[in-house]
Design a protein around this motif. Sequence first.
Motif, PDB file in Angstrom:
ATOM      1  N   THR A   1     -15.444 -26.546  -6.812  1.00  0.00           N
ATOM      2  CA  THR A   1     -16.155 -26.202  -5.594  1.00  0.00           C
ATOM      3  C   THR A   1     -15.435 -25.120  -4.792  1.00  0.00           C
ATOM      4  O   THR A   1     -16.064 -24.271  -4.163  1.00  0.00           O
ATOM      5  N   LEU A   2     -14.104 -25.162  -4.832  1.00  0.00           N
ATOM      6  CA  LEU A   2     -13.297 -24.255  -4.011  1.00  0.00           C
ATOM      7  C   LEU A   2     -12.743 -23.085  -4.818  1.00  0.00           C
ATOM      8  O   LEU A   2     -11.662 -22.582  -4.522  1.00  0.00           O
ATOM      9  N   ASN A   3     -13.485 -22.613  -5.824  1.00  0.00           N
ATOM     10  CA  ASN A   3     -12.914 -21.599  -6.713  1.00  0.00           C
ATOM     11  C   ASN A   3     -13.616 -20.249  -6.675  1.00  0.00           C
ATOM     12  O   ASN A   3     -13.745 -19.591  -7.697  1.00  0.00           O
ATOM     13  N   PRO A   4     -14.072 -19.781  -5.529  1.00  0.00           N
ATOM     14  CA  PRO A   4     -14.766 -18.491  -5.544  1.00  0.00           C
ATOM     15  C   PRO A   4     -13.795 -17.323  -5.640  1.00  0.00           C
ATOM     16  O   PRO A   4     -12.698 -17.355  -5.097  1.00  0.00           O
ATOM     17  N   SER A   5     -14.184 -16.290  -6.330  1.00  0.00           N
ATOM     18  CA  SER A   5     -13.461 -15.027  -6.272  1.00  0.00           C
ATOM     19  C   SER A   5     -14.240 -14.008  -5.453  1.00  0.00           C
ATOM     20  O   SER A   5     -13.764 -12.905  -5.215  1.00  0.00           O
ATOM     21  N   GLY A   6     -15.442 -14.367  -5.031  1.00  0.00           N
ATOM     22  CA  GLY A   6     -16.250 -13.473  -4.223  1.00  0.00           C
ATOM     23  C   GLY A   6     -16.935 -12.402  -5.056  1.00  0.00           C
ATOM     24  O   GLY A   6     -16.769 -12.317  -6.265  1.00  0.00           O
ATOM     25  N   GLU A   7     -17.704 -11.586  -4.378  1.00  0.00           N
ATOM     26  CA  GLU A   7     -18.411 -10.517  -5.047  1.00  0.00           C
ATOM     27  C   GLU A   7     -17.482  -9.337  -5.318  1.00  0.00           C
ATOM     28  O   GLU A   7     -16.481  -9.153  -4.638  1.00  0.00           O
ATOM     29  N   ASN A   8     -17.839  -8.542  -6.322  1.00  0.00           N
ATOM     30  CA  ASN A   8     -17.118  -7.299  -6.554  1.00  0.00           C
ATOM     31  C   ASN A   8     -17.523  -6.302  -5.470  1.00  0.00           C
ATOM     32  O   ASN A   8     -18.625  -5.748  -5.486  1.00  0.00           O
ATOM     33  N   GLN A   9     -16.637  -6.088  -4.527  1.00  0.00           N
ATOM     34  CA  GLN A   9     -16.886  -5.185  -3.415  1.00  0.00           C
ATOM     35  C   GLN A   9     -15.644  -4.329  -3.184  1.00  0.00           C
ATOM     36  O   GLN A   9     -14.671  -4.395  -3.925  1.00  0.00           O
ATOM     37  N   ARG A  10     -15.694  -3.543  -2.156  1.00  0.00           N
ATOM     38  CA  ARG A  10     -14.521  -2.828  -1.690  1.00  0.00           C
ATOM     39  C   ARG A  10     -13.814  -3.739  -0.697  1.00  0.00           C
ATOM     40  O   ARG A  10     -14.466  -4.425   0.101  1.00  0.00           O
ATOM     41  N   GLY A  11     -12.489  -3.766  -0.724  1.00  0.00           N
ATOM     42  CA  GLY A  11     -11.777  -4.678   0.156  1.00  0.00           C
ATOM     43  C   GLY A  11     -10.433  -4.134   0.586  1.00  0.00           C
ATOM     44  O   GLY A  11      -9.821  -3.303  -0.094  1.00  0.00           O
ATOM     45  N   LYS A  12      -9.971  -4.603   1.731  1.00  0.00           N
ATOM     46  CA  LYS A  12      -8.638  -4.304   2.236  1.00  0.00           C
ATOM     47  C   LYS A  12      -8.037  -5.582   2.786  1.00  0.00           C
ATOM     48  O   LYS A  12      -8.736  -6.412   3.382  1.00  0.00           O
ATOM     49  N   TYR A  13      -6.727  -5.741   2.590  1.00  0.00           N
ATOM     50  CA  TYR A  13      -6.062  -6.994   2.921  1.00  0.00           C
ATOM     51  C   TYR A  13      -4.704  -6.721   3.568  1.00  0.00           C
ATOM     52  O   TYR A  13      -4.041  -5.736   3.267  1.00  0.00           O
ATOM     53  N   LYS A  14      -4.307  -7.640   4.404  1.00  0.00           N
ATOM     54  CA  LYS A  14      -2.969  -7.656   4.987  1.00  0.00           C
ATOM     55  C   LYS A  14      -2.525  -9.111   5.071  1.00  0.00           C
ATOM     56  O   LYS A  14      -3.354 -10.027   4.956  1.00  0.00           O
ATOM     57  N   SER A  15      -1.247  -9.353   5.269  1.00  0.00           N
ATOM     58  CA  SER A  15      -0.778 -10.740   5.267  1.00  0.00           C
ATOM     59  C   SER A  15       0.403 -10.914   6.208  1.00  0.00           C
ATOM     60  O   SER A  15       1.009  -9.937   6.668  1.00  0.00           O
ATOM     61  N   ALA A  16       0.721 -12.172   6.471  1.00  0.00           N
ATOM     62  CA  ALA A  16       1.877 -12.505   7.305  1.00  0.00           C
ATOM     63  C   ALA A  16       2.247 -13.966   7.112  1.00  0.00           C
ATOM     64  O   ALA A  16       1.378 -14.822   6.941  1.00  0.00           O
ATOM     65  N   TYR A  17       3.545 -14.227   7.118  1.00  0.00           N
ATOM     66  CA  TYR A  17       4.058 -15.593   7.215  1.00  0.00           C
ATOM     67  C   TYR A  17       4.358 -15.886   8.688  1.00  0.00           C
ATOM     68  O   TYR A  17       4.927 -15.049   9.397  1.00  0.00           O
ATOM     69  N   HIS A  18       3.986 -17.101   9.125  1.00  0.00           N
ATOM     70  CA  HIS A  18       4.289 -17.527  10.494  1.00  0.00           C
ATOM     71  C   HIS A  18       5.182 -18.764  10.450  1.00  0.00           C
ATOM     72  O   HIS A  18       4.871 -19.736   9.761  1.00  0.00           O
TER      73      HIS A  18
END
Length: 542
Positions: free
Chosen positions: A370-387
């Motif tokens: 149920t929790l295994n989506p990879s989403g659609e093939n689109q254009r994407g941008k990502y950033k991340s952070a540890y808190h």
Amino acid sequence: MSQEFSRRGFLGSAGMAAAGASAVPLGLGAATGRAMAEPAQAPEGQSVLPGDSRYQTLSQGFNQRWASTPAYIRLVGNDADTVTELRAALDKGLRPTIRAGGHCYEGFVDNDRGVILDLSTLRGVRAARDKFGAPTYCVEGGATNWDVYTTLFRTFGVTLPAGSCYSVGAGGHISGGGYGLLSRRDGLTVDHLVQVDVVTVRGGTVEVTRAHRDDPEASPERDLFWAHTGGGGGNFGVVMRYHFGHLPKPPPRVWLSSVAWSWADLLKHPEDFRRLVDNFGAFFAQHSGEEETVYRGLFSILKLTHWSNGNVVLLSQWDEDDPAPLEEFLAAMEAGLTSRPTVQTNAAGGLFLPYPDKRRQMPWFQATMTLNPSGENQRGKYKSAYHRRRFTGTQIDAFWEWLTKTVPGLDLQQTLVQIDSYGCRINERKPADTAIPQRDSVMKLQYQTYWTDPAKDSAHLAYLSGLYRAVYKATNGIPEIDTDTDGAYVNYPDVDLGTADQAHPAYQRLYYKRNYSRLQRTKKTWDDKNVFHHAQSITLPS
């Protein structure tokens, strides 16, 4: 362990014997883990050239922002093929890049006029032996998360605490550290790693090296193993196989919970948005230490979508039969809010669980599906952070300002800040035990935006960059290490954090902290010609 034999016979699809310490592929020496000069097996693989109907597809990864025109793509079939093709590429002066699942967030596998070594046909998951003869679970570099979960669970009754996106390749996911919904309970993926089988180019010699966590402390092989416990993919060689020792059994059943708040209500009551974000941060700041006992089995994701999406969503997985702690957690999230929770109405970051009853129980494997989506093939941008601590008021205000902002002509319905719970068993390790050093964080954030029109690239990139800089304004626009934050995740690469051709780029510090110097020394030993490199690779020491 029972044995799984491949269609190509006892040696398996990548030349690894399925049983017995004496059955060693490619003439590898059991004592040193070094390969003989010439492989004993015949190369198996095929090249995809321009003009082949597969070429365009295999030249592009999951993120539609990235495409390239390589000289050819090699679908490597075994160790010997990888060694042969890598030698051939170097002899021709062609730069190699490595691809497993093709989900790199930046264009690090792009390779104009070079060679893409594609591992996607090497998807085996089976029982094996490490170079010292101990039983292992062997995962080939081209296996996807779904290959791993399906085989480990159905064949052996165990699992890896790895990511939820089913089509992500093990080759890159594991080498960057790997985490998922069971990591608070069972640690990072690399915490269970015991050996990597890597095609290396050391001193100009292309060979297979088997690096083990029990190699002598000061040995080059020990450093090579350690570098693959969070040092990132595409830095040291081509990982053909990962070997894992004892693996955890998944819970028989889990509770899945989906709760949403309407943006229409939150816009009327801004204090509810602030309270919700603060409630989430405060809860996991309190319940994510290595000493935590009650909530190790809780993994929760708060998806702070742009207001145009329609709903903010809280998704959770709880791994015990008694739902009372889950209900207490949900009550803590609602504490002090005027806006009442409702059913999710729109997908957030690919997930859509419209549960009217807030929670439902199901077998773990079905929940994982149920929790295994990879989403659609689109254009994407990502950033991340540890808190490392709960959110500051300034950070929450920045979330609100940017997620309620309207940008004329820009569709931000698929833009969000995803806040993942973190810590617990992850935080039992010391920062230098593995190459991934963030071992006292309580949350991990992923900033995401998706679109389809190439003409909107610059606008989406500018929006996400502005949001990110605003949240971390107090530390010069980045999640600085050893503060309330602790850097960024190498598996969510972001070239805005600097590139290898710049002087003192931030990514080296933010991804690796004080582990970077050891990674550089390992790079010098195992890839002194810098054969394996990309925009944010480990650089050779100066």
